[in-house]
Motif scaffolding. Structure first.
Motif, PDB file in Angstrom:
ATOM      1  N   ASN A  83       2.299  -4.838   0.583  1.00 13.44           N
ATOM      2  CA  ASN A  83       1.132  -5.336  -0.148  1.00 13.44           C
ATOM      3  C   ASN A  83      -0.180  -4.983   0.542  1.00 13.44           C
ATOM      4  OD1 ASN A  83       3.162  -6.467  -1.643  1.00 13.44           O
ATOM      5  ND2 ASN A  83       2.547  -8.580  -1.318  1.00 13.44           N
ATOM      6  N   GLY A  84      -0.262  -5.193   1.847  1.00 10.24           N
ATOM      7  CA  GLY A  84      -1.496  -4.926   2.573  1.00 10.24           C
ATOM      8  C   GLY A  84      -1.873  -3.457   2.562  1.00 10.24           C
ATOM      9  N   PHE A  85      -0.883  -2.591   2.726  1.00 10.36           N
ATOM     10  CA  PHE A  85      -1.162  -1.152   2.717  1.00 10.36           C
ATOM     11  C   PHE A  85      -1.601  -0.706   1.328  1.00 10.36           C
ATOM     12  CE2 PHE A  85       0.050   3.375   2.636  1.00 10.36           C
ATOM     13  CZ  PHE A  85      -0.748   3.810   3.686  1.00 10.36           C
ATOM     14  N   LEU A  86      -0.950  -1.225   0.297  1.00 17.54           N
ATOM     15  CA  LEU A  86      -1.357  -0.905  -1.069  1.00 17.54           C
ATOM     16  C   LEU A  86      -2.805  -1.312  -1.314  1.00 17.54           C
ATOM     17  CD1 LEU A  86      -0.858  -0.005  -3.979  1.00 17.54           C
ATOM     18  CD2 LEU A  86       0.141  -2.269  -4.403  1.00 17.54           C
ATOM     19  N   SER A  87      -3.191  -2.488  -0.864  1.00 13.72           N
ATOM     20  CA  SER A  87      -4.578  -2.941  -1.034  1.00 13.72           C
ATOM     21  C   SER A  87      -5.550  -2.039  -0.283  1.00 13.72           C
ATOM     22  CB  SER A  87      -4.741  -4.385  -0.539  1.00 13.72           C
ATOM     23  OG  SER A  87      -4.048  -5.260  -1.390  1.00 13.72           O
ATOM     24  N   ALA A  88      -5.177  -1.630   0.914  1.00  9.09           N
ATOM     25  CA  ALA A  88      -6.054  -0.764   1.710  1.00  9.09           C
ATOM     26  C   ALA A  88      -6.233   0.597   1.051  1.00  9.09           C
ATOM     27  CB  ALA A  88      -5.497  -0.608   3.128  1.00  9.09           C
ATOM     28  N   VAL A  89      -5.157   1.171   0.504  1.00 13.14           N
ATOM     29  CA  VAL A  89      -5.265   2.453  -0.195  1.00 13.14           C
ATOM     30  C   VAL A  89      -6.087   2.272  -1.465  1.00 13.14           C
ATOM     31  CG1 VAL A  89      -3.984   4.268  -1.393  1.00 13.14           C
ATOM     32  CG2 VAL A  89      -3.150   3.397   0.781  1.00 13.14           C
ATOM     33  N   ASN A  90      -5.859   1.186  -2.170  1.00 13.49           N
ATOM     34  CA  ASN A  90      -6.611   0.908  -3.392  1.00 13.49           C
ATOM     35  C   ASN A  90      -8.109   0.850  -3.115  1.00 13.49           C
ATOM     36  OD1 ASN A  90      -6.898   0.279  -6.176  1.00 13.49           O
ATOM     37  ND2 ASN A  90      -7.126  -1.871  -5.626  1.00 13.49           N
ATOM     38  N   ALA A  91      -8.486   0.315  -1.978  1.00 10.74           N
ATOM     39  CA  ALA A  91      -9.905   0.199  -1.617  1.00 10.74           C
ATOM     40  C   ALA A  91     -10.568   1.566  -1.429  1.00 10.74           C
ATOM     41  CB  ALA A  91     -10.058  -0.638  -0.349  1.00 10.74           C
ATOM     42  N   THR A  92      -9.775   2.615  -1.177  1.00  8.08           N
ATOM     43  CA  THR A  92     -10.342   3.956  -1.029  1.00  8.08           C
ATOM     44  C   THR A  92     -10.670   4.587  -2.375  1.00  8.08           C
ATOM     45  OG1 THR A  92      -8.259   5.222  -1.144  1.00  8.08           O
ATOM     46  CG2 THR A  92      -8.909   4.321   1.036  1.00  8.08           C
ATOM     47  N   GLY A  93     -10.109   4.043  -3.444  1.00  9.43           N
ATOM     48  CA  GLY A  93     -10.298   4.605  -4.774  1.00  9.43           C
ATOM     49  C   GLY A  93      -9.293   5.688  -5.120  1.00  9.43           C
ATOM     50  N   ALA A  94      -8.482   6.120  -4.166  1.00 10.45           N
ATOM     51  CA  ALA A  94      -7.480   7.157  -4.423  1.00 10.45           C
ATOM     52  C   ALA A  94      -6.410   6.625  -5.376  1.00 10.45           C
ATOM     53  CB  ALA A  94      -6.837   7.608  -3.121  1.00 10.45           C
ATOM     54  N   GLN A  95      -5.839   7.515  -6.148  1.00 14.84           N
ATOM     55  CA  GLN A  95      -4.727   7.172  -7.034  1.00 14.84           C
ATOM     56  C   GLN A  95      -3.433   7.235  -6.230  1.00 14.84           C
ATOM     57  OE1 GLN A  95      -5.297   6.219 -10.391  1.00 14.84           O
ATOM     58  NE2 GLN A  95      -7.298   6.140  -9.403  1.00 14.84           N
ATOM     59  N   VAL A  96      -2.412   6.507  -6.673  1.00 10.31           N
ATOM     60  CA  VAL A  96      -1.169   6.397  -5.917  1.00 10.31           C
ATOM     61  C   VAL A  96       0.032   6.662  -6.814  1.00 10.31           C
ATOM     62  CG1 VAL A  96       0.338   4.790  -4.680  1.00 10.31           C
ATOM     63  CG2 VAL A  96      -2.120   4.713  -4.306  1.00 10.31           C
ATOM     64  N   LEU A  97       0.997   7.388  -6.292  1.00 10.31           N
ATOM     65  CA  LEU A  97       2.318   7.498  -6.898  1.00 10.31           C
ATOM     66  C   LEU A  97       3.303   7.349  -5.753  1.00 10.31           C
ATOM     67  CD1 LEU A  97       4.277   8.058  -9.233  1.00 10.31           C
ATOM     68  CD2 LEU A  97       4.028  10.490  -8.718  1.00 10.31           C
ATOM     69  N   GLY A  98       4.074   6.275  -5.763  1.00  8.50           N
ATOM     70  CA  GLY A  98       4.980   6.049  -4.646  1.00  8.50           C
ATOM     71  C   GLY A  98       6.229   5.305  -5.056  1.00  8.50           C
ATOM     72  N   ARG A  99       7.272   5.510  -4.269  1.00 10.42           N
ATOM     73  CA  ARG A  99       8.516   4.778  -4.491  1.00 10.42           C
ATOM     74  C   ARG A  99       8.374   3.363  -3.964  1.00 10.42           C
ATOM     75  NH1 ARG A  99      12.952   8.058  -1.574  1.00 10.42           N
ATOM     76  NH2 ARG A  99      14.183   6.258  -2.139  1.00 10.42           N
ATOM     77  N   LEU A 100       9.012   2.443  -4.651  1.00 11.65           N
ATOM     78  CA  LEU A 100       9.119   1.069  -4.179  1.00 11.65           C
ATOM     79  C   LEU A 100      10.528   0.852  -3.648  1.00 11.65           C
ATOM     80  CD1 LEU A 100       7.394  -0.840  -7.119  1.00 11.65           C
ATOM     81  CD2 LEU A 100       6.426  -0.320  -4.876  1.00 11.65           C
ATOM     82  N   ARG A 101      10.663  -0.079  -2.744  1.00 13.31           N
ATOM     83  CA  ARG A 101      11.996  -0.416  -2.257  1.00 13.31           C
ATOM     84  C   ARG A 101      12.833  -0.933  -3.424  1.00 13.31           C
ATOM     85  NH1 ARG A 101       8.845  -2.341   2.321  1.00 13.31           N
ATOM     86  NH2 ARG A 101       9.413  -1.060   4.100  1.00 13.31           N
ATOM     87  N   ALA A 102      14.097  -0.599  -3.413  1.00 14.14           N
ATOM     88  CA  ALA A 102      14.980  -0.991  -4.507  1.00 14.14           C
ATOM     89  C   ALA A 102      15.099  -2.506  -4.641  1.00 14.14           C
ATOM     90  CB  ALA A 102      16.365  -0.369  -4.312  1.00 14.14           C
ATOM     91  N   ASN A 103      14.927  -3.235  -3.540  1.00 18.17           N
ATOM     92  CA  ASN A 103      15.064  -4.690  -3.596  1.00 18.17           C
ATOM     93  C   ASN A 103      13.742  -5.400  -3.899  1.00 18.17           C
ATOM     94  OD1 ASN A 103      13.791  -4.250  -1.167  1.00 18.17           O
ATOM     95  ND2 ASN A 103      15.175  -5.530   0.037  1.00 18.17           N
ATOM     96  N   ARG A 104      12.658  -4.659  -4.089  1.00 16.54           N
ATOM     97  CA  ARG A 104      11.378  -5.291  -4.429  1.00 16.54           C
ATOM     98  C   ARG A 104      11.422  -5.721  -5.885  1.00 16.54           C
ATOM     99  NH1 ARG A 104       5.807  -5.989  -3.443  1.00 16.54           N
ATOM    100  NH2 ARG A 104       5.629  -4.834  -1.521  1.00 16.54           N
ATOM    101  N   ARG A 105      11.115  -6.956  -6.112  1.00 18.15           N
ATOM    102  CA  ARG A 105      11.091  -7.489  -7.473  1.00 18.15           C
ATOM    103  C   ARG A 105       9.639  -7.745  -7.855  1.00 18.15           C
ATOM    104  NH1 ARG A 105      15.115  -5.210  -7.520  1.00 18.15           N
ATOM    105  NH2 ARG A 105      17.134  -6.081  -7.150  1.00 18.15           N
TER     106      ARG A 105
END
Length: 148
Positions: A83-105
């Motif tokens: 969550n924290g890393f996603l928020s930090a990347v989001n703050a840069t304005g860059a777009q994201v495409l990434g895999r999520l862990r299979a157990n993340r709900r």
């Protein structure tokens, strides 16, 4: 752009390296964590940082976030879905495409016509696509992909 890390880089088994990096029980030699930011089309190395493996991938990747811009698409593997890393990347304005862990709900707040859905991860609104992985994985193995 792609974040990619490696934690199996062995260095000389010197006292100085053992003090800095700590002992590694499964390698015998001290190892460093290497994190790179790579341009995927040209495979150009944009930047790299390294240090003790205890720092962790997202810790080192966070030191490269200042290089991201809103016109970039950042790819990452499932080890970066915190969550924290996603928020930090989001703050840069860059777009994201990434895999999520299979157990993340992730909660399904809105389901879209193409089968993807809109959840909130941490404080970030994202889109999740349930995608079939091919190659070395078993047939019909599905994993969530994060899109922001």
């Amino acid at each position: 752009m792609l974040f990619d890390g490696c934690s199996s880089q062995k260095v000389a088994d010197s006292e100085r390296n053992r003090v800095w990096l700590g002992r590694t029980s499964h390698h015998g030699y001290p190892t460093i964590e290497l994190m790179t930011l790579v341009e995927t089309g040209s495979r150009a190395l944009i930047a790299a940082v390294f240090g003790p493996p205890a720092g962790g991938e997202t810790s080192y990747a966070s030191r490269l976030l200042h290089l991201l811009r809103p016109d970039m698409l950042v790819l990452w593997d499932k080890g970066f879905d915190g969550n924290g890393f996603l928020s930090a990347v989001n703050a840069t304005g860059a777009q994201v495409l990434g895999r999520l862990r299979a157990n993340r709900r992730t909660p399904v707040l809105t389901r879209l016509g193409d089968g993807s859905y809109l959840p909130v991860i941490g404080t970030e609104r994202v889109r999740v696509i349930d995608a079939a992985a091919t190659g070395c994985r078993p047939p019909h193995h599905r994993e969530p992909l994060l899109v922001r």
